[in-house]
Design an enzyme around this catalytic site. Structure first.
Site: not given
Length: 322
Positions: A103, A173
């Site tokens: 990701s 993230k």
């Protein structure tokens, strides 16, 4: 030692001349001078003739050197100290985390190990835009993901902080917005923060668009509450981030209290050693407050000009009626 003994004897004898013959023996004085190592006075058969003593625990005994402890006896102590230091470092300074997914490509690859700064949050520092952060799962974002089954070695390494714990559900993230920011994605982008477009070509996965065109969260406009952050993965079309968790209790936001720390460097593998700086696009003035302040002076100038214009018009009208 013989010189010291003679000097001590003559001084003592001088004080004791009164009340007794000069040549008389004084056993008490002999004992004070010769110390407990001598068995008798001068001329005794058992005397050493002024030579230093060779045994016993008297003041003249030469101490034996301590026997050095063997390496194998010290090894457990060294290991214990290393474990304590590792636990302290893991708890208060830095901790290693493994990247389990794609990701964050290409910034981070699956299998990379990053070091996370856990110290600055202790001093009140909060996440900032552009930083890559590790945070605890805020509300079952990882539901349905397989749980790793570590072996004994991996469990030990996770205990001392060299590997992530299997029990801890953490994500990594990039911070896009902080408290007070308005984040917007329309079409394929660009992504906007407080109305200002981000230039994300340096870190967004090649071939991805900054915004995703779908009805599951790819198109959005949200305002981040104070005490929360909005996060997105660099691999935009392969990241289940704030966009796709807007139905949870935090509406896709991550509480600042759940942030473990900022990822500062890729530590492993060796050929991927690198730091993780904040991209240049986040250096522009993105603050929502500053945007409001840029409008305020214009509004104040307009309000201040109205009375001046009215006063001028009255002057002109009065002059015309004369």
């Amino acid at each position: 030692m013989g010189d010291v003994a003679v000097g001590a004897r003559s001084g003592h004898d001088g004080e004791e001349h009164r009340g007794r013959p000069v040549g008389a023996a004084d056993p008490a004085a002999d004992g004070a001078v010769t110390s407990g190592n001598d068995s008798g006075g001068d001329g005794d058969a058992g005397g050493s003739g002024g030579e230093p003593p060779t045994g016993g625990e008297g003041s003249g005994a030469v101490p034996k050197p301590k026997k050095q402890r063997s390496f194998w006896k010290e090894l457990p102590i060294l290991i214990g100290i290393a474990l304590v230091l590792a636990l302290l470092i893991k708890t208060f300074l830095v901790q290693a985390f493994s990247i389990p997914s794609d990701s964050m490509q290409n910034t981070l690859q699956q299998g990379d190990r990053v070091l996370v700064d856990k110290l600055t949050p202790w001093f009140g520092s909060e996440p900032e835009r552009g930083e890559v952060v590790v945070f605890h799962d805020p509300d079952n974002w990882l539901a349905g993901e397989p749980t790793p089954d570590p072996n004994a070695l991996q469990t030990f390494l996770s205990w001392i902080g060299l590997m992530p714990s299997a029990e801890e559900k953490d994500l990594i993230k990039r911070v896009i917005g902080v408290g007070g920011d308005t984040i917007e994605c329309a079409g394929t982008g660009p992504l906007k923060v407080n109305g200002k477009a981000l230039s994300e070509a340096s870190y967004v996965y090649p071939g991805n668009t900054p915004c995703s065109q779908d009805d599951q969260g790819g198109q959005f406009k949200v305002k981040v509450p104070e005490g929360f952050i909005w996060v997105m993965g660099d691999h935009r079309q392969n990241s289940r981030d704030s966009r796709y968790n807007q139905s949870d209790k935090n509406h896709g936001m991550v509480p600042v209290d759940e942030v473990v720390g900022r990822a500062i460097v890729i530590a492993w593998p060796v050929n991927r050693w690198d730091n993780l700086p904040v991209p240049d696009t986040f250096e522009q003035n993105l603050s929502a407050r500053s945007a409001a302040l840029t409008v305020a002076p214009q509004g104040l100038a307009l309000v201040g000009a109205v009375p001046l214009v009215l006063w001028r018009r009255r002057r002109i009208k009065a002059a015309e009626t004369r």
